[in-house]
Design a protein around this motif. Structure first.
Motif, PDB file in Angstrom:
ATOM      1  N   ILE A 152       0.817  -1.234  -0.043  1.00  0.00           N
ATOM      2  CA  ILE A 152       0.051   0.118   0.072  1.00  0.00           C
ATOM      3  C   ILE A 152       0.949   1.233   0.114  1.00  0.00           C
ATOM      4  O   ILE A 152       0.724   2.117  -0.794  1.00  0.00           O
ATOM      5  CB  ILE A 152      -0.846  -0.021   1.136  1.00  0.00           C
ATOM      6  N   THR A 153       1.902   1.270   0.783  1.00  0.00           N
ATOM      7  CA  THR A 153       2.674   2.391   0.914  1.00  0.00           C
ATOM      8  C   THR A 153       3.722   2.680  -0.209  1.00  0.00           C
ATOM      9  O   THR A 153       4.233   4.104  -0.476  1.00  0.00           O
ATOM     10  CB  THR A 153       3.632   2.190   2.170  1.00  0.00           C
ATOM     11  N   TYR A 154       3.696   1.728  -1.201  1.00  0.00           N
ATOM     12  CA  TYR A 154       4.478   2.121  -2.282  1.00  0.00           C
ATOM     13  C   TYR A 154       3.719   2.569  -3.362  1.00  0.00           C
ATOM     14  O   TYR A 154       4.482   3.050  -4.628  1.00  0.00           O
ATOM     15  CB  TYR A 154       5.279   0.631  -2.785  1.00  0.00           C
ATOM     16  N   THR A 155       2.643   2.908  -3.248  1.00  0.00           N
ATOM     17  CA  THR A 155       1.793   3.905  -4.108  1.00  0.00           C
ATOM     18  C   THR A 155       1.931   5.239  -3.802  1.00  0.00           C
ATOM     19  O   THR A 155       1.368   6.013  -4.551  1.00  0.00           O
ATOM     20  CB  THR A 155       0.464   3.569  -4.310  1.00  0.00           C
ATOM     21  N   GLY A 156       2.610   5.610  -2.695  1.00  0.00           N
ATOM     22  CA  GLY A 156       2.542   7.080  -2.359  1.00  0.00           C
ATOM     23  C   GLY A 156       3.923   7.705  -3.066  1.00  0.00           C
ATOM     24  O   GLY A 156       4.276   7.175  -3.856  1.00  0.00           O
ATOM     25  N   GLY A 157       3.978   8.979  -2.748  1.00  0.00           N
ATOM     26  CA  GLY A 157       5.050   9.731  -3.373  1.00  0.00           C
ATOM     27  C   GLY A 157       6.380   9.431  -3.085  1.00  0.00           C
ATOM     28  O   GLY A 157       6.482   8.983  -1.690  1.00  0.00           O
ATOM     29  N   VAL A 158       7.355   9.859  -3.656  1.00  0.00           N
ATOM     30  CA  VAL A 158       8.669   9.407  -3.391  1.00  0.00           C
ATOM     31  C   VAL A 158       9.231  10.194  -2.067  1.00  0.00           C
ATOM     32  O   VAL A 158      10.175   9.730  -1.258  1.00  0.00           O
ATOM     33  CB  VAL A 158       9.551   9.637  -4.567  1.00  0.00           C
ATOM     34  N   ASP A 159       8.867  11.133  -1.862  1.00  0.00           N
ATOM     35  CA  ASP A 159       9.328  11.975  -0.647  1.00  0.00           C
ATOM     36  C   ASP A 159       8.348  12.056   0.510  1.00  0.00           C
ATOM     37  O   ASP A 159       8.594  12.855   1.597  1.00  0.00           O
ATOM     38  CB  ASP A 159       9.414  13.675  -1.236  1.00  0.00           C
ATOM     39  N   GLU A 160       7.281  11.290   0.388  1.00  0.00           N
ATOM     40  CA  GLU A 160       6.294  11.092   1.472  1.00  0.00           C
ATOM     41  C   GLU A 160       6.725  10.346   2.682  1.00  0.00           C
ATOM     42  O   GLU A 160       7.246   9.181   2.419  1.00  0.00           O
ATOM     43  CB  GLU A 160       4.931  10.479   0.900  1.00  0.00           C
ATOM     44  N   THR A 161       6.477  10.737   3.852  1.00  0.00           N
ATOM     45  CA  THR A 161       6.893  10.095   4.940  1.00  0.00           C
ATOM     46  C   THR A 161       5.523   9.769   5.879  1.00  0.00           C
ATOM     47  O   THR A 161       4.747  10.807   5.904  1.00  0.00           O
ATOM     48  CB  THR A 161       7.826  10.606   5.828  1.00  0.00           C
ATOM     49  N   LYS A 162       5.602   8.876   6.811  1.00  0.00           N
ATOM     50  CA  LYS A 162       4.396   8.833   7.454  1.00  0.00           C
ATOM     51  C   LYS A 162       4.177   9.941   8.586  1.00  0.00           C
ATOM     52  O   LYS A 162       2.934  10.271   8.405  1.00  0.00           O
ATOM     53  CB  LYS A 162       4.227   7.543   8.380  1.00  0.00           C
ATOM     54  N   TYR A 163       5.254  10.505   9.168  1.00  0.00           N
ATOM     55  CA  TYR A 163       5.146  11.672   9.908  1.00  0.00           C
ATOM     56  C   TYR A 163       6.238  12.636   9.767  1.00  0.00           C
ATOM     57  O   TYR A 163       7.218  12.339   9.070  1.00  0.00           O
ATOM     58  CB  TYR A 163       5.435  11.083  11.502  1.00  0.00           C
ATOM     59  N   PRO A 164       6.199  13.897  10.383  1.00  0.00           N
ATOM     60  CA  PRO A 164       7.068  14.722   9.794  1.00  0.00           C
ATOM     61  C   PRO A 164       8.286  14.367  10.466  1.00  0.00           C
ATOM     62  O   PRO A 164       8.477  13.892  11.767  1.00  0.00           O
ATOM     63  CB  PRO A 164       6.646  15.988  10.735  1.00  0.00           C
ATOM     64  N   VAL A 165       9.492  14.628  10.036  1.00  0.00           N
ATOM     65  CA  VAL A 165      10.920  13.959  10.265  1.00  0.00           C
ATOM     66  C   VAL A 165      11.719  15.148  10.928  1.00  0.00           C
ATOM     67  O   VAL A 165      11.680  16.062  10.652  1.00  0.00           O
ATOM     68  CB  VAL A 165      11.636  13.369   9.095  1.00  0.00           C
ATOM     69  N   PRO A 166      11.997  14.840  12.367  1.00  0.00           N
ATOM     70  CA  PRO A 166      12.829  15.772  13.181  1.00  0.00           C
ATOM     71  C   PRO A 166      14.196  15.679  12.407  1.00  0.00           C
ATOM     72  O   PRO A 166      15.285  15.059  12.583  1.00  0.00           O
ATOM     73  CB  PRO A 166      12.840  15.074  14.599  1.00  0.00           C
ATOM     74  N   GLU A 167      14.410  16.772  11.280  1.00  0.00           N
ATOM     75  CA  GLU A 167      15.675  16.698  10.476  1.00  0.00           C
ATOM     76  C   GLU A 167      16.996  16.975  11.326  1.00  0.00           C
ATOM     77  O   GLU A 167      17.984  16.392  10.990  1.00  0.00           O
ATOM     78  CB  GLU A 167      15.602  17.638   9.563  1.00  0.00           C
ATOM     79  N   TYR A 168      16.759  17.600  12.461  1.00  0.00           N
ATOM     80  CA  TYR A 168      17.999  17.791  13.182  1.00  0.00           C
ATOM     81  C   TYR A 168      18.606  16.688  13.685  1.00  0.00           C
ATOM     82  O   TYR A 168      19.838  16.809  14.309  1.00  0.00           O
ATOM     83  CB  TYR A 168      17.616  18.920  14.083  1.00  0.00           C
ATOM     84  N   LEU A 169      18.064  15.506  13.716  1.00  0.00           N
ATOM     85  CA  LEU A 169      18.455  14.343  14.297  1.00  0.00           C
ATOM     86  C   LEU A 169      18.935  13.495  13.182  1.00  0.00           C
ATOM     87  O   LEU A 169      19.574  12.370  13.474  1.00  0.00           O
ATOM     88  CB  LEU A 169      17.457  13.760  15.201  1.00  0.00           C
ATOM     89  N   TYR A 170      18.653  13.812  12.049  1.00  0.00           N
ATOM     90  CA  TYR A 170      19.068  13.059  10.871  1.00  0.00           C
ATOM     91  C   TYR A 170      20.332  13.629   9.987  1.00  0.00           C
ATOM     92  O   TYR A 170      20.824  13.090   9.205  1.00  0.00           O
ATOM     93  CB  TYR A 170      17.803  12.687  10.001  1.00  0.00           C
ATOM     94  N   ASP A 171      20.478  14.884  10.167  1.00  0.00           N
ATOM     95  CA  ASP A 171      21.637  15.763   9.399  1.00  0.00           C
ATOM     96  C   ASP A 171      22.894  15.743  10.077  1.00  0.00           C
ATOM     97  O   ASP A 171      22.982  15.255  11.259  1.00  0.00           O
ATOM     98  CB  ASP A 171      21.051  16.689   8.803  1.00  0.00           C
TER      99      ASP A 171
END
Length: 381
Positions: A152-171
């Motif tokens: 089901i989730t593979y029909t979504g957009g390529v930049d779509e995430t389930k929840y907003p990502v806390p970017e400051y913990l990923y960069d």
């Protein structure tokens, strides 16, 4: 009056004014105390590091691990592991100790509930540290990645995430870490609360679902299930493939291609028969089966990929006593899938390989769905 006396008198007046302005001194003192408190708070967060953003866990600290979005990136960067479990809530009830027992792997579980392909890409960026411009340590060696795929989730957009990502913990930008260092929730709930009431999370079973045994029953599942309205127009067989192809090309395949020494164990989870009732009611059976086919064939073409197919496990999916809702199965079936990975059961043979191919699995899936008496099942509600 001489200039010298005049200057002296003016200085005395200024000094008296300063002495008579206690508010300014209090403000300076308050600012100094606030700054010191911020420094102490930030130092405490850096030292304990409950999200593992800067270092691995301190020995003996009772870490609480319950925040997938915020704690997964730190665990991916600083924990010791040689294999990874990725996927949605379909993977949260795997115990990493099983992977040690059955396959001799030191696995870590980095699940994201409701995960989209982009969520998997975000964490694989850290797992593999594939960005040549990254300031992090050298590239990790990962033996296996166990990746659960929810079609089901593979029909979504390529930049779509389930929840907003806390970017400051990923960069890698430490300047925006202020959101972590001076975070009241981090200090109160992930440092002070565990210190006051130590109950460290068992990382082998981290993020496990809250359902207890009584929730795994047909009565409970049917009580909470609503069948969709019948859709008249059938979804075209290839309707989902463009989105699926983009998601694979952007969020999954680059990691497979750039890490040829890592084996990717891709698997489709066994949703209950009610999932297929939804598929029939919404009239996209052919499109859904085609999606399974396309993903399998695309990924099985890689030498470092193995695909496992569990949706047609009739003895599991047709008994709602194995589920807590229409898709979430009992943890014993996570154990079952881990055993299958170890034994090579439910493996989909690639083109030219011996064994059961995707067409046979899909034919069996179709037979189950078309023969099942959904009306009789739903009448038990």
């Amino acid at each position: 009056m001489s200039d010298k006396k005049k200057n002296f008198s003016e200085q005395k007046i200024l000094n008296r004014k300063k002495e008579k302005n206690p508010f300014k001194r209090a403000a300076v003192l308050a600012l100094g105390m606030a700054f010191s408190a911020c420094l102490l708070a930030a130092a405490l967060v850096v030292y304990v590091d409950p999200f593992f953003h800067y270092h691995s866990p301190l020995k003996g600290f009772p870490y609480l691990v319950d925040n997938q979005l915020s704690q997964n990136p730190g665990m991916a960067a600083h924990m010791e592991y040689d294999s990874v479990i990725l996927g949605s809530s379909m993977t949260v009830n795997f115990q990493t100790s099983w992977f040690k027992e059955l396959m001799g792997l030191n696995a870590i579980k980095l699940s994201y509930s409701g995960a989209f392909p982009k969520d998997q890409a975000n964490i694989m960026d850290i797992i593999f540290e594939r960005d040549p411009g990254s300031s992090k340590k050298e590239k990790k060696k990962v033996k296996k990645v166990f990746l659960g795929v929810d079609v089901i989730t593979y029909t979504g957009g390529v930049d779509e995430t389930k929840y907003p990502v806390p970017e400051y913990l990923y960069d890698d930008n430490y300047l925006n870490d202020i959101k972590y260092l001076l975070n009241k929730d981090v200090i109160l709930n992930y440092i002070l609360r565990p210190m006051a009431d130590p109950d460290p999370t068992d990382l082998s079973n981290v993020y496990a679902s809250w359902w207890t045994e009584e929730y795994y029953s047909e009565e409970w599942v049917l009580h909470n299930y609503t069948s969709p309205e019948q859709v008249v127009e059938e979804t075209a067989r290839e309707a989902y493939l463009a989105s699926v192809e983009k998601n694979l090309a952007v969020n999954i395949c680059p990691y497979i291609e750039q890490n040829p020494e890592t084996e990717f164990v891709v698997f489709f989870p066994p949703y209950s028969i009610l999932f297929w009732n939804d598929v029939l009611k919404e009239n996209h059976l052919e499109a859904t089966l085609e999606e399974y086919r396309y993903i399998t064939e695309r990924l099985n073409a890689y030498k470092n990929v193995k695909v496992y197919f569990f949706p047609d496990r009739e003895e599991i999916i047709c008994d709602l006593n194995h589920y807590a809702d229409y898709s979430h199965y009992h943890p014993r079936y996570n154990r079952y899938m881990a055993e299958c990975f170890a034994r090579g059961e439910c493996l989909v043979a690639g083109e030219g390989e011996k064994g059961k191919g995707i067409e046979e699995y899909l034919l069996h899936m179709r037979e189950i769905v078309e023969a099942f008496d959904f009306e009789e099942l739903l009448s038990r509600k």
